[in-house]
Scaffold this motif. Structure first.
Motif, short mmCIF file in Angstrom:
data_model
loop_
_atom_site.label_atom_id
_atom_site.label_comp_id
_atom_site.label_asym_id
_atom_site.label_seq_id
_atom_site.Cartn_x
_atom_site.Cartn_y
_atom_site.Cartn_z
N ASP A 124 26.19 10.00 -17.71
CA ASP A 124 25.72 9.45 -16.44
C ASP A 124 25.44 7.96 -16.63
OD1 ASP A 124 24.44 8.78 -14.09
OD2 ASP A 124 23.03 10.45 -14.12
N ARG A 125 26.19 7.13 -15.89
CA ARG A 125 26.00 5.68 -15.98
C ARG A 125 25.72 5.10 -14.59
NH1 ARG A 125 27.96 2.46 -19.83
NH2 ARG A 125 29.29 1.32 -18.36
N MET A 169 20.15 5.03 -14.53
CA MET A 169 20.17 5.02 -16.00
C MET A 169 19.97 3.61 -16.57
SD MET A 169 20.60 8.13 -17.22
CE MET A 169 21.38 7.97 -18.85
N LYS A 214 17.76 3.69 -20.68
CA LYS A 214 18.27 5.06 -20.76
C LYS A 214 19.78 5.07 -21.01
CE LYS A 214 16.47 6.21 -16.77
NZ LYS A 214 16.14 7.03 -15.58
N SER A 215 20.48 4.13 -20.42
CA SER A 215 21.93 4.08 -20.61
C SER A 215 22.29 3.81 -22.06
CB SER A 215 22.55 3.01 -19.71
OG SER A 215 22.01 1.73 -20.00
N ALA A 259 21.87 6.96 -24.00
CA ALA A 259 23.01 7.83 -23.71
C ALA A 259 24.23 7.43 -24.51
CB ALA A 259 23.30 7.80 -22.21
N SER A 289 22.28 12.77 -18.94
CA SER A 289 21.83 12.24 -17.66
C SER A 289 20.31 12.25 -17.60
CB SER A 289 22.40 13.07 -16.51
OG SER A 289 21.87 12.69 -15.27
N ASP A 290 19.74 11.50 -16.65
CA ASP A 290 18.30 11.58 -16.41
C ASP A 290 17.98 12.68 -15.40
OD1 ASP A 290 19.24 10.41 -14.09
OD2 ASP A 290 18.27 8.48 -14.43
#
Length: 304
Positions: free
Chosen positions: A80-81, A85, A94-95, A98, A178-179
């Motif tokens: 998930d971008r 994120m 967060k990205s 990931a 993903s968040d």
């Protein structure tokens, strides 16, 4: 910079994680192989050398062991971008967490014949990157352009998971990073991604890595702040000095986390929570060790 990031990740994986995943994913389909898997009634065409004579004597009918076929591991990582994120209040966004996780999966599953593909959920849709050898896939995961920092994604996480389930059917490992935040802020079940995730888990070994930032769990008492939704652009002024506001926020965050964990488990997937302020490699190591003690449920369609 990219080379340095890759070398740093490679070093971390070798020192702290190497060996935890290697050999964990045996073939998912029954066929020619070396490990006894299923005792069944003898039928013409079965290998008579695999008849279990002790069981046959007790049951008074021929019983034969079928074996598990060994296949190369087919791995897809859906990252998930979307704009939510691109958020972080500690060392990393967060990205970035990931990306590191996707790279680690590539390195940990790197073995002859194994391939790792990446699906990147961007603001303008999903980009499917063809499968590569594990190390090459890990390097590619760390070279991605920065994600969009604002705007509503044209494709939802639910649609992206559904597309992954339809496009790549060969049983294997599927990881969703993903968040798990919904654009409308929904924090109670059912979530739109539950049914697509359940369909994905029927065929594959599925892991959902939920990436969280500590500020998404509770608000610090820093006075009046303006909170902006990165996807919709909506703003709201919040008084973080008000303890009732902070408590209500923390309660909603706890409810959301409990609901997502329950939804992931109900779908038949494994849940890996990761936070931007903790050591993600330690969290990943603990997760893999727990899965070693409790083997992953085999997808139903894989045992045919």
């Amino acid at each position: 910079m990219t080379v340095a990031r890759f070398r740093g990740l490679d070093l971390v994986v070798r020192r702290r994680l190497d060996g935890l995943l290697h050999g964990e994913h045996a073939g998912l389909r029954l066929g020619a192989g070396g490990d006894a898997e299923e005792l069944t009634r003898y039928r013409p065409g079965h290998d008579v050398r695999r008849i279990d004579w002790n069981v046959t004597a007790r049951s008074t009918e021929p019983m034969v062991w079928r074996t598990r076929a060994e296949h190369e591991l087919d791995t897809w990582v859906l990252v998930d971008r979307t704009a939510s994120m691109a958020f972080g209040t500690v060392a990393h966004e967060k990205s970035e967490t990931a990306e590191w996780l996707a790279g680690a999966i590539g390195l940990l599953t790197d073995a002859p014949g194994n391939r790792v593909g990446i699906g990147s959920l961007e603001a303008d849709g999903v980009r499917w990157l063809r499968p590569l050898a594990g190390r090459a896939a890990a390097h590619r995961a760390l070279t991605a352009d920065p994600p969009a920092r604002e705007g509503v994604a044209s494709t939802s996480l639910a649609d992206a998971i559904g597309a992954l389930e339809r496009r790549y059917r060969r049983p294997g490992l599927r990881v969703v990073v993903s968040d798990l935040l919904e654009p409308d802020g929904a924090h109670r079940r059912p979530f739109p991604w539950e049914q697509p995730l359940k369909r994905l888990a029927r065929r594959h070994d599925v892991v959902v890595a939920e990436v969280i930032d500590p500020r998404e769990l509770e608000l610090p008492p820093v006075g009046e702040v303006v909170l902006t939704d990165p996807e919709t652009g909506a703003q709201r002024e919040v008084s973080t000095s008000d303890r009732r506001v902070r408590d209500a926020y923390a309660a909603a965050a706890r409810e959301h986390r409990a609901a997502t964990a329950e939804a992931v488990r109900a779908a038949g997937a494994a849940h890996l929570p990761l936070t931007t302020h903790a050591d993600w490699t330690a969290e990943l190591a603990r997760f893999v060790i727990r899965r070693r003690r409790t083997p992953a449920r085999r997808p139903r369609s894989a045992a045919r």
